[in-house]
Every structure is written in C-alpha cells, then in structure tokens.
Enzyme design. Structure first.
Site, PDB file in Angstrom:
ATOM      1  N   GLU A  51       0.848  -1.196   0.000  1.00  0.00           N
ATOM      2  CA  GLU A  51       0.000   0.000   0.000  1.00  0.00           C
ATOM      3  C   GLU A  51       0.886   1.248   0.000  1.00  0.00           C
ATOM      4  O   GLU A  51       2.033   1.207   0.455  1.00  0.00           O
ATOM      5  CB  GLU A  51      -0.905  -0.087   1.251  1.00  0.00           C
ATOM      6  CG  GLU A  51      -1.863   1.036   1.502  1.00  0.00           C
ATOM      7  CD  GLU A  51      -2.897   1.294   0.416  1.00  0.00           C
ATOM      8  OE1 GLU A  51      -2.480   1.574  -0.729  1.00  0.00           O
ATOM      9  OE2 GLU A  51      -4.095   1.286   0.707  1.00  0.00           O
ATOM     10  N   ASP A  52       0.363   2.348  -0.516  1.00  0.00           N
ATOM     11  CA  ASP A  52       1.136   3.595  -0.519  1.00  0.00           C
ATOM     12  C   ASP A  52       1.152   4.234   0.866  1.00  0.00           C
ATOM     13  O   ASP A  52       2.185   4.647   1.364  1.00  0.00           O
ATOM     14  CB  ASP A  52       0.588   4.588  -1.560  1.00  0.00           C
ATOM     15  CG  ASP A  52      -0.918   4.831  -1.435  1.00  0.00           C
ATOM     16  OD1 ASP A  52      -1.593   4.162  -0.615  1.00  0.00           O
ATOM     17  OD2 ASP A  52      -1.441   5.689  -2.175  1.00  0.00           O
ATOM     18  N   ASP A  84      -3.582   5.665   6.569  1.00  0.00           N
ATOM     19  CA  ASP A  84      -3.988   6.896   7.261  1.00  0.00           C
ATOM     20  C   ASP A  84      -4.845   6.489   8.462  1.00  0.00           C
ATOM     21  O   ASP A  84      -4.325   6.195   9.532  1.00  0.00           O
ATOM     22  CB  ASP A  84      -4.730   7.766   6.238  1.00  0.00           C
ATOM     23  CG  ASP A  84      -5.113   9.129   6.757  1.00  0.00           C
ATOM     24  OD1 ASP A  84      -4.816   9.432   7.921  1.00  0.00           O
ATOM     25  OD2 ASP A  84      -5.710   9.915   5.997  1.00  0.00           O
ATOM     26  N   LYS A 103       0.683   7.133   8.885  1.00  0.00           N
ATOM     27  CA  LYS A 103       0.431   8.300   9.744  1.00  0.00           C
ATOM     28  C   LYS A 103      -0.025   7.763  11.104  1.00  0.00           C
ATOM     29  O   LYS A 103      -1.226   7.569  11.324  1.00  0.00           O
ATOM     30  CB  LYS A 103      -0.670   9.177   9.142  1.00  0.00           C
ATOM     31  CG  LYS A 103      -0.317   9.849   7.821  1.00  0.00           C
ATOM     32  CD  LYS A 103      -1.505  10.678   7.324  1.00  0.00           C
ATOM     33  CE  LYS A 103      -1.215  11.323   5.984  1.00  0.00           C
ATOM     34  NZ  LYS A 103      -2.436  11.929   5.378  1.00  0.00           N
ATOM     35  N   PHE A 137      -1.330  16.098   4.732  1.00  0.00           N
ATOM     36  CA  PHE A 137      -1.552  15.543   3.404  1.00  0.00           C
ATOM     37  C   PHE A 137      -0.263  15.560   2.585  1.00  0.00           C
ATOM     38  O   PHE A 137       0.453  16.560   2.563  1.00  0.00           O
ATOM     39  CB  PHE A 137      -2.657  16.316   2.690  1.00  0.00           C
ATOM     40  CG  PHE A 137      -3.297  15.519   1.590  1.00  0.00           C
ATOM     41  CD1 PHE A 137      -4.165  14.484   1.884  1.00  0.00           C
ATOM     42  CD2 PHE A 137      -3.013  15.789   0.257  1.00  0.00           C
ATOM     43  CE1 PHE A 137      -4.736  13.727   0.878  1.00  0.00           C
ATOM     44  CE2 PHE A 137      -3.585  15.041  -0.762  1.00  0.00           C
ATOM     45  CZ  PHE A 137      -4.445  14.012  -0.447  1.00  0.00           C
ATOM     46  N   VAL A 138       0.014  14.440   1.922  1.00  0.00           N
ATOM     47  CA  VAL A 138       1.207  14.347   1.071  1.00  0.00           C
ATOM     48  C   VAL A 138       0.829  13.898  -0.340  1.00  0.00           C
ATOM     49  O   VAL A 138      -0.194  13.248  -0.540  1.00  0.00           O
ATOM     50  CB  VAL A 138       2.250  13.359   1.659  1.00  0.00           C
ATOM     51  CG1 VAL A 138       2.907  13.910   2.904  1.00  0.00           C
ATOM     52  CG2 VAL A 138       1.622  11.998   1.974  1.00  0.00           C
ATOM     53  N   ARG A 148       0.608  12.056  -9.074  1.00  0.00           N
ATOM     54  CA  ARG A 148       1.136  10.716  -8.781  1.00  0.00           C
ATOM     55  C   ARG A 148       2.510  10.522  -9.407  1.00  0.00           C
ATOM     56  O   ARG A 148       3.304   9.704  -8.947  1.00  0.00           O
ATOM     57  CB  ARG A 148       0.204   9.638  -9.349  1.00  0.00           C
ATOM     58  CG  ARG A 148      -1.164   9.570  -8.686  1.00  0.00           C
ATOM     59  CD  ARG A 148      -1.868   8.297  -9.145  1.00  0.00           C
ATOM     60  NE  ARG A 148      -3.287   8.278  -8.864  1.00  0.00           N
ATOM     61  CZ  ARG A 148      -3.822   7.902  -7.708  1.00  0.00           C
ATOM     62  NH1 ARG A 148      -3.055   7.569  -6.702  1.00  0.00           N
ATOM     63  NH2 ARG A 148      -5.135   7.898  -7.543  1.00  0.00           N
TER      64      ARG A 148
HETATM   65  P1  IMP Z   1      -7.297   5.164   5.149  1.00  0.00           P
HETATM   66  O1  IMP Z   1      -8.335   4.200   4.696  1.00  0.00           O
HETATM   67  O2  IMP Z   1      -7.867   6.289   5.962  1.00  0.00           O
HETATM   68  O3  IMP Z   1      -6.130   4.504   5.866  1.00  0.00           O
HETATM   69  O4  IMP Z   1      -6.730   5.872   3.867  1.00  0.00           O
HETATM   70  C1  IMP Z   1      -5.885   5.201   3.014  1.00  0.00           C
HETATM   71  C2  IMP Z   1      -5.978   5.714   1.602  1.00  0.00           C
HETATM   72  O5  IMP Z   1      -6.258   7.111   1.549  1.00  0.00           O
HETATM   73  C3  IMP Z   1      -4.630   5.554   0.947  1.00  0.00           C
HETATM   74  O6  IMP Z   1      -4.558   4.341   0.256  1.00  0.00           O
HETATM   75  C4  IMP Z   1      -4.548   6.747   0.030  1.00  0.00           C
HETATM   76  O7  IMP Z   1      -5.077   6.423  -1.227  1.00  0.00           O
HETATM   77  C5  IMP Z   1      -5.401   7.800   0.673  1.00  0.00           C
HETATM   78  N1  IMP Z   1      -4.612   8.780   1.464  1.00  0.00           N
HETATM   79  C6  IMP Z   1      -4.493   8.864   2.799  1.00  0.00           C
HETATM   80  N2  IMP Z   1      -3.696   9.870   3.178  1.00  0.00           N
HETATM   81  C7  IMP Z   1      -3.268  10.437   2.033  1.00  0.00           C
HETATM   82  C8  IMP Z   1      -2.369  11.536   1.736  1.00  0.00           C
HETATM   83  O8  IMP Z   1      -1.786  12.204   2.611  1.00  0.00           O
HETATM   84  N3  IMP Z   1      -2.186  11.800   0.418  1.00  0.00           N
HETATM   85  C9  IMP Z   1      -2.771  11.107  -0.594  1.00  0.00           C
HETATM   86  N4  IMP Z   1      -3.599  10.078  -0.364  1.00  0.00           N
HETATM   87  C10 IMP Z   1      -3.853   9.748   0.933  1.00  0.00           C
HETATM   88 MG    MG Z   2      -4.449   4.099  -1.878  1.00  0.00          MG
END
Ligand code: IMP
Ligand code: MG
Length: 187
Positions: free
Chosen positions: A111-112, A115, A143, A164-165, A177
């Site tokens: 995964e990238d 969050d 994070k 945010f990044v 991207r």
């Molecule tokens: P989560 O489900 O809240 O953990 O969010 C995960 C997904 O949100 C990641 O796979 C990203 O696609 C997107 N995401 C979360 N934070 C960022 C950020 O800082 N920049 C860009 N995409 C983000």
């Molecule tokens: Mg993603």
C-alpha cells in the site's frame, strides 16, 4: 531540452495550497531497497505474492520488486475511498478483484499509505476470506497519529505526521502521482 528541475519542482501550487519537498527520491529509493532486502531474507524459502493496492501503490510496488532478489509473483486490488477530497469519505469500494488464487499462498499487501487504517482493515478482511497461508503488510507511509483501526503493519517505509502528502504514487484529485519525490502540504 527537458530540465532536471522540471522533474523535481521546488514546490507545487494547487489553488491556494502549497506543497513543499518532504522525502527525496534518493531517500525513498534507499529505504525501499532496505525493505526489498528484508523481505527477500524473510521469504527466502517461500514464493510470496505481492498484492498492490491501486492506484497509489504502483510506484512503490515497482521499485520494491526491483529490490526483491527471490522468486515472487504479483497481482493488484483496486479500491477507492477518497473521491477527490483530502478527507476520507469513510467508505471503501472494491473496483477490481484479484485474478490470482491466493489460497495457501504467502501474501504481502503493498500500500502507498495507511492513514485511518480503514482501507487496510477492509483489504485484510477480504484477503483473509481467501485463506492465504500468511499475510503481511508493507506500506511506504504510515500516519501513526491518524490510525483508528487495530492493524499491524509489518514493513513501514516512513512514519509521517498527520498531514496531506502527494507524489510517488500519491495523488490529490488524481494528479501529482508522477512526482518522483514526496511533497507535504505547507501550513
Ligand atoms: P485510510 O483508509 O484512511 O487509511 O486511507 C488510506 C488511503 O487514503 C490511501 O490508500 C490513500 O489512497 C489515501 N490517502 C491517505 N492519506 C493520504 C495523503 O496524505 N495523500 C494522498 N492520499 C492519501
Ligand atoms: Mg491508496
């Protein structure tokens, strides 16, 4: 002629928001190489299958696999949760299923960024239903202060603050991207 600075801008302006360099291409590649080597050591006697989560993980997965020295396979899942906003919608949609049969396979999810952890929780549950022999998670970024779900991330590139990044696969409304390094929102 294309200038080197065109590929490494000193800042990115999006409307009235400004993103500044945060993790350089060189630092990313160094860390990714370490992770690739660690995974190669730990999976030496296995045939792992890497599952990239599209779209965000495409660059990380590509560089990571170049640093994996053992035999392996790969496939992709496609999820969507953010829409075009910086704040998660709180909903996750499965847009592309796996093609590989992962039952009894050693799975490494790639995964990238993690969050809140909602997407990862959802992916973990989907994969567990497919009865893999084992499952580990690699995320380029985490994070820690945003995490709301109980998940264990086995391979972490960098822990970052709750900001945010963009870049190196990560988007803002589907753009940026293709940046070679990671930029952070300046406040
Ligand atoms: P989560 O489900 O809240 O953990 O969010 C995960 C997904 O949100 C990641 O796979 C990203 O696609 C997107 N995401 C979360 N934070 C960022 C950020 O800082 N920049 C860009 N995409 C983000
Ligand atoms: Mg993603």
């Amino acid at each position: 002629m294309r200038q080197k600075e065109d590929l490494n801008p000193s800042y990115i302006r999006v409307g009235n928001e400004k993103f500044v360099p945060y993790i350089s291409e060189e630092d990313i590649l160094k860390r990714v190489a370490d992770l690739g080597q660690q995974i190669s050591d730990e999976y030496r006697d296995k045939l792992p299958i890497f599952i990239g989560i599209l779209n965000g993980s495409f660059m990380f997965l590509s560089d990571l696999l170049k640093d994996v020295s053992i035999k392996c396979e790969m496939d992709f899942f496609k999820l969507s949760s953010y829409g075009d906003e910086k704040i998660s919608s709180g909903k996750v949609k499965l847009l592309k299923e796996l093609n590989a049969d992962i039952s009894d396979r050693h799975v490494i999810i790639v995964e990238d960024i993690v969050d809140s952890g909602l997407s990862m929780k959802y992916i973990e549950e989907l994969i567990n239903e497919l009865n893999p022999a084992s499952m580990k998670i690699a995320s380029l970024l985490v994070k820690p202060n945003s995490l709301k779900y109980d998940i264990k991330i086995d391979y972490i590139g960098f822990e970052i603050p709750d900001k945010f990044v963009i870049g190196y696969g990560l988007d803002y409304a589907q753009k940026y991207r293709n940046l070679r390094s990671i930029y952070i929102l300046e406040e």
